[in-house]
Design an enzyme around this catalytic site. Structure first.
Site, PDB file in Angstrom:
ATOM      1  N   HIS A 203      -5.006  25.306  31.013  1.00 25.40           N
ATOM      2  CA  HIS A 203      -3.693  24.573  30.897  1.00 25.40           C
ATOM      3  C   HIS A 203      -2.438  25.484  30.641  1.00 25.40           C
ATOM      4  O   HIS A 203      -1.540  25.187  30.460  1.00 25.40           O
ATOM      5  CB  HIS A 203      -3.887  23.249  30.003  1.00 25.40           C
TER       6      HIS A 203
HETATM    7  C1  UD1 Z   1       1.180  21.302  25.285  1.00 24.67           C
HETATM    8  C2  UD1 Z   1       1.481  22.564  24.115  1.00 24.67           C
HETATM    9  C3  UD1 Z   1       0.296  23.428  24.080  1.00 24.67           C
HETATM   10  C4  UD1 Z   1      -0.929  22.833  24.009  1.00 24.67           C
HETATM   11  C5  UD1 Z   1      -1.286  21.600  24.942  1.00 24.67           C
HETATM   12  C6  UD1 Z   1      -2.412  20.851  24.576  1.00 24.67           C
HETATM   13  C7  UD1 Z   1       3.700  22.994  24.153  1.00 24.67           C
HETATM   14  C8  UD1 Z   1       4.987  24.073  24.152  1.00 24.67           C
HETATM   15  N1  UD1 Z   1       2.581  23.216  24.554  1.00 24.67           N
HETATM   16  O1  UD1 Z   1       1.214  21.931  26.529  1.00 24.67           O
HETATM   17  O2  UD1 Z   1       0.491  24.404  23.067  1.00 24.67           O
HETATM   18  O3  UD1 Z   1      -2.089  23.811  24.048  1.00 24.67           O
HETATM   19  O4  UD1 Z   1      -0.092  20.818  24.831  1.00 24.67           O
HETATM   20  O5  UD1 Z   1      -3.178  20.211  25.522  1.00 24.67           O
HETATM   21  O6  UD1 Z   1       4.111  22.267  23.107  1.00 24.67           O
HETATM   22  N2  UD1 Z   1       1.456  15.835  31.436  1.00 24.67           N
HETATM   23  C9  UD1 Z   1       1.136  14.848  32.183  1.00 24.67           C
HETATM   24  N3  UD1 Z   1       0.593  13.872  31.201  1.00 24.67           N
HETATM   25  C10 UD1 Z   1       0.331  13.973  30.188  1.00 24.67           C
HETATM   26  C11 UD1 Z   1       0.661  15.227  29.376  1.00 24.67           C
HETATM   27  C12 UD1 Z   1       1.311  16.270  30.002  1.00 24.67           C
HETATM   28  O7  UD1 Z   1       1.410  14.427  33.254  1.00 24.67           O
HETATM   29  O8  UD1 Z   1      -0.456  13.134  29.565  1.00 24.67           O
HETATM   30  C13 UD1 Z   1       2.189  16.820  32.275  1.00 24.67           C
HETATM   31  C14 UD1 Z   1       3.577  16.502  32.433  1.00 24.67           C
HETATM   32  O9  UD1 Z   1       4.099  17.055  33.718  1.00 24.67           O
HETATM   33  C15 UD1 Z   1       4.196  17.683  31.542  1.00 24.67           C
HETATM   34  C16 UD1 Z   1       3.226  18.831  31.828  1.00 24.67           C
HETATM   35  O10 UD1 Z   1       1.921  18.123  31.849  1.00 24.67           O
HETATM   36  O11 UD1 Z   1       5.505  18.000  31.856  1.00 24.67           O
HETATM   37  C17 UD1 Z   1       3.033  19.671  30.586  1.00 24.67           C
HETATM   38  O12 UD1 Z   1       2.966  19.002  29.366  1.00 24.67           O
HETATM   39  P1  UD1 Z   1       3.608  19.624  27.961  1.00 24.67           P
HETATM   40  O13 UD1 Z   1       3.298  18.590  26.882  1.00 24.67           O
HETATM   41  O14 UD1 Z   1       4.948  20.196  28.146  1.00 24.67           O
HETATM   42  O15 UD1 Z   1       2.733  20.850  27.809  1.00 24.67           O
HETATM   43  P2  UD1 Z   1       1.209  21.339  27.903  1.00 24.67           P
HETATM   44  O16 UD1 Z   1       0.815  22.234  28.865  1.00 24.67           O
HETATM   45  O17 UD1 Z   1       0.616  19.794  27.847  1.00 24.67           O
HETATM   46  N1  UDP Z   2     -10.508  18.124  24.906  1.00 23.10           N
HETATM   47  C1  UDP Z   2     -10.902  16.643  25.328  1.00 23.10           C
HETATM   48  N2  UDP Z   2     -10.926  16.497  26.490  1.00 23.10           N
HETATM   49  C2  UDP Z   2     -10.821  17.370  27.492  1.00 23.10           C
HETATM   50  C3  UDP Z   2     -10.350  18.725  27.308  1.00 23.10           C
HETATM   51  C4  UDP Z   2     -10.084  19.069  25.995  1.00 23.10           C
HETATM   52  O1  UDP Z   2     -10.976  16.138  24.614  1.00 23.10           O
HETATM   53  O2  UDP Z   2     -10.677  17.074  28.643  1.00 23.10           O
HETATM   54  C5  UDP Z   2     -10.467  18.416  23.629  1.00 23.10           C
HETATM   55  C6  UDP Z   2     -10.978  19.453  23.091  1.00 23.10           C
HETATM   56  O3  UDP Z   2     -12.475  19.258  22.875  1.00 23.10           O
HETATM   57  C7  UDP Z   2     -10.493  20.207  21.984  1.00 23.10           C
HETATM   58  C8  UDP Z   2      -9.047  19.778  22.266  1.00 23.10           C
HETATM   59  O4  UDP Z   2      -8.950  18.785  23.259  1.00 23.10           O
HETATM   60  O5  UDP Z   2     -10.753  19.386  21.106  1.00 23.10           O
HETATM   61  C9  UDP Z   2      -7.994  20.974  22.856  1.00 23.10           C
HETATM   62  O6  UDP Z   2      -6.819  20.723  23.340  1.00 23.10           O
HETATM   63  P1  UDP Z   2      -6.385  21.721  24.459  1.00 23.10           P
HETATM   64  O7  UDP Z   2      -6.984  22.417  24.925  1.00 23.10           O
HETATM   65  O8  UDP Z   2      -5.515  20.673  25.311  1.00 23.10           O
HETATM   66  O9  UDP Z   2      -5.125  22.196  23.646  1.00 23.10           O
HETATM   67  P2  UDP Z   2      -5.169  23.706  22.778  1.00 23.10           P
HETATM   68  O10 UDP Z   2      -6.159  23.487  21.715  1.00 23.10           O
HETATM   69  O11 UDP Z   2      -5.148  24.694  23.766  1.00 23.10           O
HETATM   70  O12 UDP Z   2      -3.812  23.595  22.001  1.00 23.10           O
END
Ligand code: UD1
Ligand code: UDP
Length: 354
Positions: A203
């Site tokens: 992601h």
């Molecule tokens: C965010 C964090 C990242 C973290 C990740 C955990 C920032 C800059 N990034 O990235 O550090 O590792 O969360 O997972 O804060 N979306 C959905 N449904 C959801 C969530 C997201 O559809 O429930 C889609 C939306 O289109 C959104 C895109 O994912 O625009 C990105 O979501 P966003 O929260 O901006 O960034 P992440 O890639 O999730």
């Molecule tokens: N995780 C989860 N379900 C999934 C993928 C990840 O519960 O389908 C959990 C994972 O075990 C970890 C956390 O989400 O505890 C990590 O989050 P993510 O990878 O989204 O963010 P990051 O750690 O890179 O910020």
């Protein structure tokens, strides 16, 4: 002591699950929770509150999407409103997301002290939104709970030891979560792959938003799935959208994001973890699984030094070779690099004595 905690993204719910519990058990502290809404799908948010017994947020801001500036700016406005009304003694933020930065900035401007859990981590790559968020959040915090010795060293090099702030090595709350919930692991519905599969997550913006990197990673996943071991990829909604838009063909077992208890079950049975997540790199280690990381840098350098994690960037040849080499190897945690699961009580105890 009135605490106001800001969460918004999946890993923050998992971290807060153990800290909020420790705060209740500690006594003498009251906590209110703001959920910014950054993550909002049921399986990216609500499922964690249901599964992990996190107290329901007192404030739901429902802010998500848009550019970084827009998202962070809207959060800043709404979080400030809540802070002015609630007058907390201290604000608690986790990690490095836009929700973290907005929470810390709103508090700093109102002169409310900030405690940062997961302070001091650095990738030294300022193109990562997370690097900007974590550097600024550390600058605005007066209580820095560091998960590792590396994090302490990073802050020391940046001159934090000369500032009127407290830097504490708390250990990593994600190890607390992994240890606490390990015995409640739960098989994902309909799962029917034999042990030894590759558990993948993908992601990170630097991979999903760069067409060349993304194609190279998709190629690697397909090769591994077809020639090494089945790949299971619980796909983040960000990546699902981009894969659909680009029309790239992913030939692996794709499933929706799973809950944390299901994720632990998968970690306990896979033969290797292939990821660009921060948290999942460590979880591989907590469950003795080798890890291959699809990034150019990691904040968790001690895992690379210990031989538990291999950094491969987005190079499909390197990724494929590292997976072939590492699969089904058992990784030993001999060194308690992350504190051994005592971080949350340490943090709660410290907060109660302020
Ligand atoms: C965010 C964090 C990242 C973290 C990740 C955990 C920032 C800059 N990034 O990235 O550090 O590792 O969360 O997972 O804060 N979306 C959905 N449904 C959801 C969530 C997201 O559809 O429930 C889609 C939306 O289109 C959104 C895109 O994912 O625009 C990105 O979501 P966003 O929260 O901006 O960034 P992440 O890639 O999730
Ligand atoms: N995780 C989860 N379900 C999934 C993928 C990840 O519960 O389908 C959990 C994972 O075990 C970890 C956390 O989400 O505890 C990590 O989050 P993510 O990878 O989204 O963010 P990051 O750690 O890179 O910020």
């Amino acid at each position: 002591m009135k605490l106001l905690t800001i969460v918004g993204a999946r890993p923050q719910f998992i971290k807060a699950s153990v800290v909020s519990k420790a705060i209740i058990e500690q006594g003498g502290l009251s906590e209110k929770i703001i959920h910014t809404g950054q993550h909002f799908d049921t399986n990216m948010s609500e499922i964690f509150f249901d599964q992990l017994g996190i107290p329901r947020p007192d404030f739901q801001l429902d802010i998500h999407g848009g550019s970084h500036g827009e998202m962070t700016g809207r959060m800043l406005m709404e979080i400030e409103r809540v802070m002015i009304h609630e007058k907390p003694d201290r604000v608690l933020v986790y990690g490095d997301t836009n929700s973290t930065l907005a929470g810390a900035l709103a508090a700093a401007k109102l002169h409310i002290p900030v405690a940062h859990i997961e302070a001091g981590l650095r990738s030294f790559n300022m193109r990562m939104p997370e690097e900007i968020n974590r550097i600024l959040t550390d600058q605005m915090s007066d209580l820095l709970f560091c998960p590792t010795q590396t994090a302490i060293t990073n802050l020391t090099k940046e001159g934090f030891s000369d500032k009127p702030v407290k830097i504490l090595k708390s250990g990593d709350v994600m190890q607390d979560s992994a240890m606490f919930f390990a015995r409640r692991a739960s098989k994902p519905e309909g799962f029917n792959i034999s042990d030894g599969f590759v558990l993948a997550t993908l992601h990170r913006a630097e991979n999903t938003d760069d067409r060349i990197r993304l194609k190279s990673i998709v190629d690697a996943l397909n090769i591994i799935h077809n020639t090494v071991a089945p790949v299971l990829l619980p796909l983040h909604p960000r990546t699902r959208k981009i894969i659909e838009e680009t029309g790239l063909a992913l030939e692996v077992n794709l499933i929706d994001p799973v809950g944390y208890l299901e994720m632990i079950w998968l970690l306990q049975r896979c033969g290797l973890v292939l990821t660009d997540s921060g948290g999942v790199q460590k979880e591989a280690f907590f469950f003795s699984r080798p890890c291959v990381t699809m990034r150019d840098q990691t904040e968790w350098v001690e895992l690379v030094e210990a031989g538990a994690n291999v950094l491969c960037g987005a190079d499909s040849c390197l990724i494929t070779a590292a997976v072939r080499d590492g699969i089904n190897r058992i990784v030993q945690d001999n060194e308690h690099l992350y504190g051994g699961g005592q971080a949350a009580p340490f943090i709660a105890d410290h907060l109660s004595r302020l």
